[in-house]
Design a protein around this motif. Structure first.
Motif, short mmCIF file in Angstrom:
data_model
loop_
_atom_site.label_atom_id
_atom_site.label_comp_id
_atom_site.label_asym_id
_atom_site.label_seq_id
_atom_site.Cartn_x
_atom_site.Cartn_y
_atom_site.Cartn_z
N GLU A 97 1.05 29.85 17.89
CA GLU A 97 2.25 29.09 18.26
C GLU A 97 3.18 28.95 17.06
O GLU A 97 4.39 29.19 17.16
CB GLU A 97 1.84 27.71 18.77
N TYR A 151 -4.84 29.02 19.09
CA TYR A 151 -3.53 28.63 19.64
C TYR A 151 -2.58 28.04 18.60
O TYR A 151 -1.41 28.46 18.54
CB TYR A 151 -3.69 27.66 20.81
N SER A 155 4.49 28.69 24.52
CA SER A 155 3.93 27.68 25.41
C SER A 155 2.49 28.01 25.74
O SER A 155 2.04 29.14 25.57
CB SER A 155 4.74 27.62 26.71
N ASN A 156 1.78 27.00 26.21
CA ASN A 156 0.39 27.22 26.59
C ASN A 156 0.30 28.19 27.77
O ASN A 156 -0.65 28.99 27.86
CB ASN A 156 -0.28 25.89 26.95
N GLU A 157 1.28 28.13 28.68
CA GLU A 157 1.28 29.05 29.82
C GLU A 157 1.42 30.50 29.35
O GLU A 157 0.72 31.40 29.86
CB GLU A 157 2.43 28.71 30.77
N GLN A 206 -9.99 30.00 21.86
CA GLN A 206 -8.68 29.56 22.32
C GLN A 206 -8.21 28.33 21.57
O GLN A 206 -7.05 28.23 21.18
CB GLN A 206 -8.74 29.28 23.82
N ARG A 207 -9.12 27.40 21.35
CA ARG A 207 -8.76 26.15 20.66
C ARG A 207 -8.33 26.42 19.21
O ARG A 207 -7.36 25.84 18.72
CB ARG A 207 -9.96 25.20 20.68
#
Length: 350
Positions: A260, A256, A276-278, A252-253
């Protein structure tokens, strides 16, 4: 039950804006060389297929997938080499067949075509086509491509493209017929067309629940069976964004920032909301379209999707944006050496 696992790439090559500053894009030449290395590794770790996309814009490095796949052909042994996709509407079916027949010769029968309309439209003005003919161009050129694939001597009448009367198309493929998949973002018309022609189909699932494609697949199967194509012969594939790392947290790190940056380039062009992170957490969850995590996490999500949609092939779209080459290589190794054995073991007795 054999499920094919593979990779797709669009040769994305975009700068990334991160908390630590801007990571510039590499040169397109370096990106192309990296792709050849990635295909070679995918073959070495036992993946079944590699698909490469066609684009005509500065932030994607490949406009001629067959050229890059041909460079990888002698470096690989078993992996199938496919476009993902060939923008057939703005290309010529004779040249498409000839290029893939050449690739088929170089790879000794491992070439495939994924034909689509393309979600980007830059190739239409570039090659002198009118967007008002978007649908008609694809239908007519697909008909010609299928004719050429079946027949050495072609008799075909065209409207938007000149007719061919009794001419041969060479070289011929090593395979009796090249596998031609119809690729779609999910329009019902594409499912109906592929089913009516008995063609294998690939769905690009890049957002929302993959289960929403059940309706499209049901339509595809129904029309195919009504045209005399048995359900057990139909091939159904999906491709979705994803990334594999040693742990869920690491995946995930690392993933992302790239997704994005990639999303937000398209968001500016198409009027989408910013990423967005959501949104990210929703898409990597059990009902989302991204396959991100440890080998075990990714394998289980693939198994769930394959069972839900009754797939014969699943392709992970990797990398996105300008992910560092060494991370992409590690993710490919994990996908072949860790994810694939879990998926294979699950389905071997199905």
């Amino acid at each position: 039950m054999k499920i094919e696992l593979g990779l797709t790439s669009f040769a994305d090559n975009q700068e990334m804006h991160t908390e630590n500053g801007v990571i510039p894009a590499i040169s397109n030449a370096e990106r192309i060389r990296n792709i050849v290395e990635e295909i070679k590794l995918a073959d070495e770790v036992g993946l079944d297929v590699y698909g490469l996309g066609e684009h005509h814009r500065p932030d994607y490095a490949v406009s001629s997938p067959t050229t890059v796949l041909a460079a990888a052909a002698p470096l690989t042994k078993k992996i199938k080499l496919a476009s993902a996709v060939t923008v057939l509407s703005s290309d010529d079916p004779v040249r498409v067949y000839q290029q893939f027949a050449t690739l088929d010769g170089l790879s000794n029968g491992r070439a495939e075509i994924m034909a689509g309309r393309g979600s980007f439209i830059e190739s239409f003005p570039l090659f002198g086509y009118d967007l008002k003919d978007y649908e008609a161009l694809f239908d007519e050129k697909l008909d010609l491509l299928l004719n050429i694939n079946r027949n050495e001597i072609v008799h075909w009448e065209g409207h938007l493209r000149p007719s061919i009367e009794g001419l041969g198309v060479y070289p011929r493929a090593v395979q009796k017929e090249l596998p031609i998949w119809l690729a779609t973002g999910g329009t019902p018309e594409s499912s109906l067309k592929a089913g009516a022609l008995g063609l294998p189909i690939t769905y690009a699932i890049i957002g929302g629940s993959p289960r929403r494609f059940r309706r499209n697949i049901a339509m595809y199967k129904a029309i195919a069976e009504s045209k005399g194509f048995p359900a057990y012969q139909l091939q159904i594939s999906t491709h979705s964004w994803g990334y594999v790392a040693d742990t869920d947290e690491q995946a995930q790190r690392e993933f992302y920032p790239a997704v994005e940056a990639h999303h937000n380039v398209l968001a500016k062009e198409r009027g989408w909301p910013a990423f967005s992170n959501e949104h990210f957490l929703s898409e990597i969850g059990p009902d989302g379209a991204m396959y991100v995590g440890s080998p075990e996490t990714v394998a289980q999500k693939i198994i769930d999707t394959v069972e839900s949609l009754e797939l014969t092939r699943f392709m992970l779209h990797l990398p996105i944006g300008s992910m560092p080459h060494e991370r992409t290589m590690h993710a490919i190794r994990l996908f072949g050496e860790k994810v694939k054995p879990i998926v294979d073991a699950y389905f071997e007795n199905k």
